[in-house]
Motif scaffolding. Structure first.
Motif, PDB file in Angstrom:
ATOM      1  N   TYR A  89       0.841  -1.202   0.000  1.00 23.19           N
ATOM      2  CA  TYR A  89       0.000   0.000   0.000  1.00 23.19           C
ATOM      3  C   TYR A  89       0.875   1.251   0.000  1.00 23.19           C
ATOM      4  O   TYR A  89       1.831   1.362   0.778  1.00 23.19           O
ATOM      5  N   CYS A  90       0.535   2.189  -0.884  1.00 23.79           N
ATOM      6  CA  CYS A  90       1.220   3.490  -0.921  1.00 23.79           C
ATOM      7  C   CYS A  90       0.287   4.532  -0.313  1.00 23.79           C
ATOM      8  O   CYS A  90      -0.808   4.763  -0.844  1.00 23.79           O
ATOM      9  N   VAL A  91       0.722   5.159   0.758  1.00 24.82           N
ATOM     10  CA  VAL A  91      -0.130   6.136   1.448  1.00 24.82           C
ATOM     11  C   VAL A  91      -0.384   7.376   0.590  1.00 24.82           C
ATOM     12  O   VAL A  91      -1.540   7.797   0.430  1.00 24.82           O
ATOM     13  N   PRO A  92       0.642   8.015  -0.018  1.00 26.04           N
ATOM     14  CA  PRO A  92       0.361   9.218  -0.814  1.00 26.04           C
ATOM     15  C   PRO A  92      -0.588   8.966  -1.976  1.00 26.04           C
ATOM     16  O   PRO A  92      -1.433   9.807  -2.286  1.00 26.04           O
TER      17      PRO A  92
ATOM     18  N   VAL B 292       2.059   9.804   7.968  1.00 28.47           N
ATOM     19  CA  VAL B 292       0.691  10.283   8.211  1.00 28.47           C
ATOM     20  C   VAL B 292      -0.281   9.413   7.409  1.00 28.47           C
ATOM     21  O   VAL B 292      -0.340   9.497   6.184  1.00 28.47           O
ATOM     22  N   LEU B 293      -1.038   8.590   8.101  1.00 22.88           N
ATOM     23  CA  LEU B 293      -2.032   7.730   7.454  1.00 22.88           C
ATOM     24  C   LEU B 293      -3.294   8.513   7.121  1.00 22.88           C
ATOM     25  O   LEU B 293      -3.905   8.320   6.063  1.00 22.88           O
ATOM     26  N   SER B 294      -3.700   9.366   8.042  1.00 21.64           N
ATOM     27  CA  SER B 294      -4.879  10.210   7.804  1.00 21.64           C
ATOM     28  C   SER B 294      -4.760  11.457   8.658  1.00 21.64           C
ATOM     29  O   SER B 294      -4.014  11.495   9.644  1.00 21.64           O
ATOM     30  N   CYS B 295      -5.498  12.482   8.244  1.00 20.55           N
ATOM     31  CA  CYS B 295      -5.497  13.736   8.994  1.00 20.55           C
ATOM     32  C   CYS B 295      -6.833  14.419   8.761  1.00 20.55           C
ATOM     33  O   CYS B 295      -7.294  14.513   7.615  1.00 20.55           O
ATOM     34  N   GLU B 296      -7.469  14.869   9.827  1.00 22.95           N
ATOM     35  CA  GLU B 296      -8.754  15.547   9.693  1.00 22.95           C
ATOM     36  C   GLU B 296      -8.904  16.589  10.791  1.00 22.95           C
ATOM     37  O   GLU B 296      -8.237  16.526  11.836  1.00 22.95           O
ATOM     38  N   ALA B 297      -9.745  17.570  10.523  1.00 19.88           N
ATOM     39  CA  ALA B 297     -10.010  18.610  11.514  1.00 19.88           C
ATOM     40  C   ALA B 297     -10.848  18.038  12.652  1.00 19.88           C
ATOM     41  O   ALA B 297     -11.719  17.186  12.432  1.00 19.88           O
TER      42      ALA B 297
ATOM     43  N   PHE C 258      -4.374  13.418  13.808  1.00 23.61           N
ATOM     44  CA  PHE C 258      -3.524  12.585  12.964  1.00 23.61           C
ATOM     45  C   PHE C 258      -3.641  11.117  13.365  1.00 23.61           C
ATOM     46  O   PHE C 258      -3.699  10.788  14.554  1.00 23.61           O
ATOM     47  N   LYS C 259      -3.676  10.235  12.352  1.00 23.02           N
ATOM     48  CA  LYS C 259      -3.441   8.803  12.570  1.00 23.02           C
ATOM     49  C   LYS C 259      -2.086   8.516  11.922  1.00 23.02           C
ATOM     50  O   LYS C 259      -1.885   8.771  10.728  1.00 23.02           O
ATOM     51  N   LEU C 260      -1.156   8.014  12.732  1.00 21.59           N
ATOM     52  CA  LEU C 260       0.232   7.869  12.294  1.00 21.59           C
ATOM     53  C   LEU C 260       0.678   6.415  12.311  1.00 21.59           C
ATOM     54  O   LEU C 260       0.318   5.643  13.218  1.00 21.59           O
ATOM     55  N   ASP C 261       1.468   6.050  11.326  1.00 23.83           N
ATOM     56  CA  ASP C 261       2.191   4.778  11.351  1.00 23.83           C
ATOM     57  C   ASP C 261       3.531   5.069  12.012  1.00 23.83           C
ATOM     58  O   ASP C 261       4.396   5.725  11.440  1.00 23.83           O
TER      59      ASP C 261
ATOM     60  N   PRO D 252      -5.748  19.704   6.373  1.00 19.60           N
ATOM     61  CA  PRO D 252      -5.456  18.306   6.710  1.00 19.60           C
ATOM     62  C   PRO D 252      -5.115  17.430   5.509  1.00 19.60           C
ATOM     63  O   PRO D 252      -4.210  16.589   5.573  1.00 19.60           O
ATOM     64  N   GLU D 253      -5.824  17.630   4.378  1.00 18.47           N
ATOM     65  CA  GLU D 253      -5.593  16.742   3.236  1.00 18.47           C
ATOM     66  C   GLU D 253      -4.191  16.880   2.651  1.00 18.47           C
ATOM     67  O   GLU D 253      -3.692  15.967   1.985  1.00 18.47           O
ATOM     68  N   THR D 254      -3.541  18.026   2.898  1.00 19.37           N
ATOM     69  CA  THR D 254      -2.198  18.225   2.338  1.00 19.37           C
ATOM     70  C   THR D 254      -1.129  17.458   3.106  1.00 19.37           C
ATOM     71  O   THR D 254       0.014  17.357   2.643  1.00 19.37           O
ATOM     72  N   LEU D 255      -1.477  16.931   4.274  1.00 21.98           N
ATOM     73  CA  LEU D 255      -0.487  16.266   5.123  1.00 21.98           C
ATOM     74  C   LEU D 255      -0.519  14.750   5.008  1.00 21.98           C
ATOM     75  O   LEU D 255       0.410  14.080   5.474  1.00 21.98           O
ATOM     76  N   VAL D 256      -1.556  14.210   4.385  1.00 17.62           N
ATOM     77  CA  VAL D 256      -1.658  12.755   4.260  1.00 17.62           C
ATOM     78  C   VAL D 256      -0.500  12.241   3.400  1.00 17.62           C
ATOM     79  O   VAL D 256      -0.217  12.763   2.322  1.00 17.62           O
ATOM     80  N   GLY D 257       0.166  11.212   3.915  1.00 16.87           N
ATOM     81  CA  GLY D 257       1.284  10.629   3.184  1.00 16.87           C
ATOM     82  C   GLY D 257       2.628  11.227   3.533  1.00 16.87           C
ATOM     83  O   GLY D 257       3.658  10.708   3.104  1.00 16.87           O
ATOM     84  N   LYS D 258       2.654  12.327   4.301  1.00 15.60           N
ATOM     85  CA  LYS D 258       3.910  12.974   4.640  1.00 15.60           C
ATOM     86  C   LYS D 258       4.666  12.167   5.702  1.00 15.60           C
ATOM     87  O   LYS D 258       4.090  11.383   6.456  1.00 15.60           O
TER      88      LYS D 258
END
Length: 563
Positions: free
Chosen positions: A40-43, A469-474, A484-487, A506-512
């Protein structure tokens, strides 16, 4: 080109339409529920097979992939694979360039299309699957359908007149890096909806900086704004369009831009306009009359010039934009040859040949009217200035008149104006570029004083880890907090809240790839657990607080400790 409406995939109409489409395809059996385990690729929010992954990296973006498993909905891509292959092979030109077509067929379709995961359950942002809470629709399913939802497509058969008029699209013009989504996923989605496919998909190449892909981390990015500051908008447009070949990547460097500016725009186009207007002023006081004293060389020029419009049109139809521009400049070169053949400066010495001289200059002005008209879509501002200098009125510079000889009046008045493209000194241009970059550099920031010393043992107590960063939301009811949900490499996602919504969406940080201190006591914030703290740099600039989340190279795996 301008847009009629700025579209976002968060538009309410689009969300509702996508949910209806998703439900319809589920009900007809093209979408089914299952589970997926793979790389799985997060970005990219994509799963990949063993054969698609190379050296543990995503085949699309190059980011590290990880093993993952989740419940998801899948689209039966395999059901439509043969039909898609037959369509591509029976519709030459559907995918251009041909190299992209071969890549899609040989690398993806013929090896066997895997069913596509079209929902996610590991994060919340996105369009919800309205009949199964906890699932959101895969971003590319959502984004691709925007082509039809925004012009009024309705899966229940109540589509708008706008949709009926404009679909299928004549052309999808896209970057070659997303060709797979537009030539495999998108056509299959349309087949499933029983809708016609776009007539053509073209994956345009890139401009490489000195032969290398541009990257902020490499510091080799050439920005259009800087080019405009130094050379103007039209010259920038000309270079980018001319140096982007039909199929292969183009190359751009500051030196090449200056060379092209001088060789094409200054020496050929600008010089031709200037010479023609100057001779018209010198020999006839700015008023040139068509006397009809012709020679064989005139007919050859007219044939080349009046045939240029159709040649340019065909190149544009074939999406060979650089070749279309080259056709125009080929006529400019023929015009310069015509000047050498007719030698106006010699004709001017013989009073008996004054009528012939007038025809030669009229032919030059008429050639410029036609060729500059053909160049108008590429360099609008400069072409309008050229028209003013050669005495061409707007109604004389239409597309229809670009294939007609003799549109300029028999008595045409020229007007000397500013040099369209003054030659550029290479050394001075590069020096100016350095100044430009220096001006844009951030001013020095006053740093706070260094804190008292700590021992290495005290420092080592902070468990700072690389996290993905797996997910990020307000966070609801909070203007500051992001969740943040982080691996963190432990195998269990870690939740951290951070008050940085003022600085990041938040959407700009997913995959970072970020850094977090993991061994801080858990805190409750707005009713949510925060298990750690993200590392940021904070400073003040122009009286305003600035914050930059610490981000690392995406190639660093999750879980690595900082020491």
């Amino acid at each position: 080109i301008s847009y009629d409406h700025f579209i976002r995939t968060t538009d309410a109409h689009h969300e509702a339409a996508v949910q209806k489409i998703f439900r319809r395809l589920y009900e007809q059996g093209d979408i089914y529920k299952g589970s997926y385990e793979g790389w799985y690729c997060v970005p990219c929010e994509s799963f990949f097979t063993e054969t698609q992954v190379t050296d543990g990296k995503c085949p699309d973006c190059g980011a590290p992939v990880r093993r993952a498993k989740e419940e998801a909905y899948f689209f039966r891509m395999s059901k439509y694979a043969d039909r898609l292959l037959e369509y591509i092979e029976s519709h030459p030109g559907f995918i251009e360039p041909v190299s992209c077509q071969k890549e899609m067929i040989n690398n993806f379709i013929k090896p066997g299309l895997q069913d596509l995961c079209v929902s996610r359950s590991s994060f919340k942002w996105g369009i919800p699957v309205d009949f199964d809470e906890g699932h959101v629709i895969y971003v590319w399913f959502d984004a691709l359908t925007n082509y039809i939802t925004k012009i009024g497509y309705d899966v229940d058969g109540n589509s708008s007149d706008l949709f009926k008029k404009n679909w299928p699209a004549d052309l999808h013009l896209i970057g070659k890096d997303i060709i797979r989504f537009h030539t495999i996923y998108w056509p299959i989605f349309l087949m499933s909806l029983d809708l016609p496919l776009p007539k053509q998909v073209f994956g345009h190449p890139w401009l490489l900086q000195g032969g290398d892909k541009m990257s902020k981390s490499k510091g080799n990015v050439i920005y259009a704004d800087d080019m405009v500051d130094l050379f103007g908008v039209d010259a920038t447009r000309y270079f980018v369009l001319h140096e982007m070949p039909f199929e292969n990547d183009g190359v751009i460097t500051w030196e090449l831009v200056v060379e092209r500016f001088n060789s094409d725009l200054a020496n050929i186009l600008g010089n031709l306009v200037n010479r023609t207007v100057s001779m018209s002023n010198k020999y006839f006081g700015g008023v040139v009359r068509s006397t009809g004293v012709t020679e064989d060389v005139d007919e050859d020029l007219k044939t080349v010039v009046t045939g240029a419009r159709d040649r340019v049109a065909q190149k544009m139809k074939d999406l060979r934009v650089a070749d279309a521009i080259s056709e125009v400049f080929g006529v400019f070169r023929r015009c310069n040859k015509y000047i050498d053949e007719t030698a106006p400066w010699i004709l001017a010495k013989d009073e008996s040949k004054r009528a012939r001289l007038a025809t030669v200059l009229y032919n030059l002005l008429e050639t410029l009217r036609i060729t500059v008209t053909l160049l108008l879509p590429f360099m609008p501002d400069s072409c309008v200035k050229a028209f003013a200098q050669i005495g061409a009125a707007p109604e004389q510079t239409t597309w229809d008149n670009a294939a007609v000889w003799g549109v300029l009046p028999a008595d045409v008045t020229v007007h000397k104006g500013e040099t369209l493209f003054p030659r550029i000194d290479m050394a001075k241009a590069l020096e100016e570029l350095e100044k430009l970059h220096a001006e844009k550099k951030q001013p020095e920031v006053k740093c706070p004083p260094v804190l008292p010393d700590v021992t290495i043992d005290e420092f080592a107590k902070c468990d700072m880890r690389v996290c993905k960063v797996l997910s990020c939301e307000a966070v609801k009811k909070s203007k500051k907090l992001l969740k943040f949900k982080l691996d963190d490499g432990t195998g269990t996602p870690r939740q951290i809240l951070s008050g940085i919504h003022k600085f990041y969406e938040p959407e700009t940080l997913v995959g970072k790839t970020v850094v977090a201190i993991l061994n801080l006591p858990n805190r409750k914030m707005m009713g949510e657990d925060s298990c750690g703290m993200l590392i940021s740099a904070v400073h003040e600039h122009d009286g305003k607080e600035q914050l930059h989340l610490l981000m690392l190279d995406d190639n660093i795996p999750a879980g690595f400790r900082l020491c």
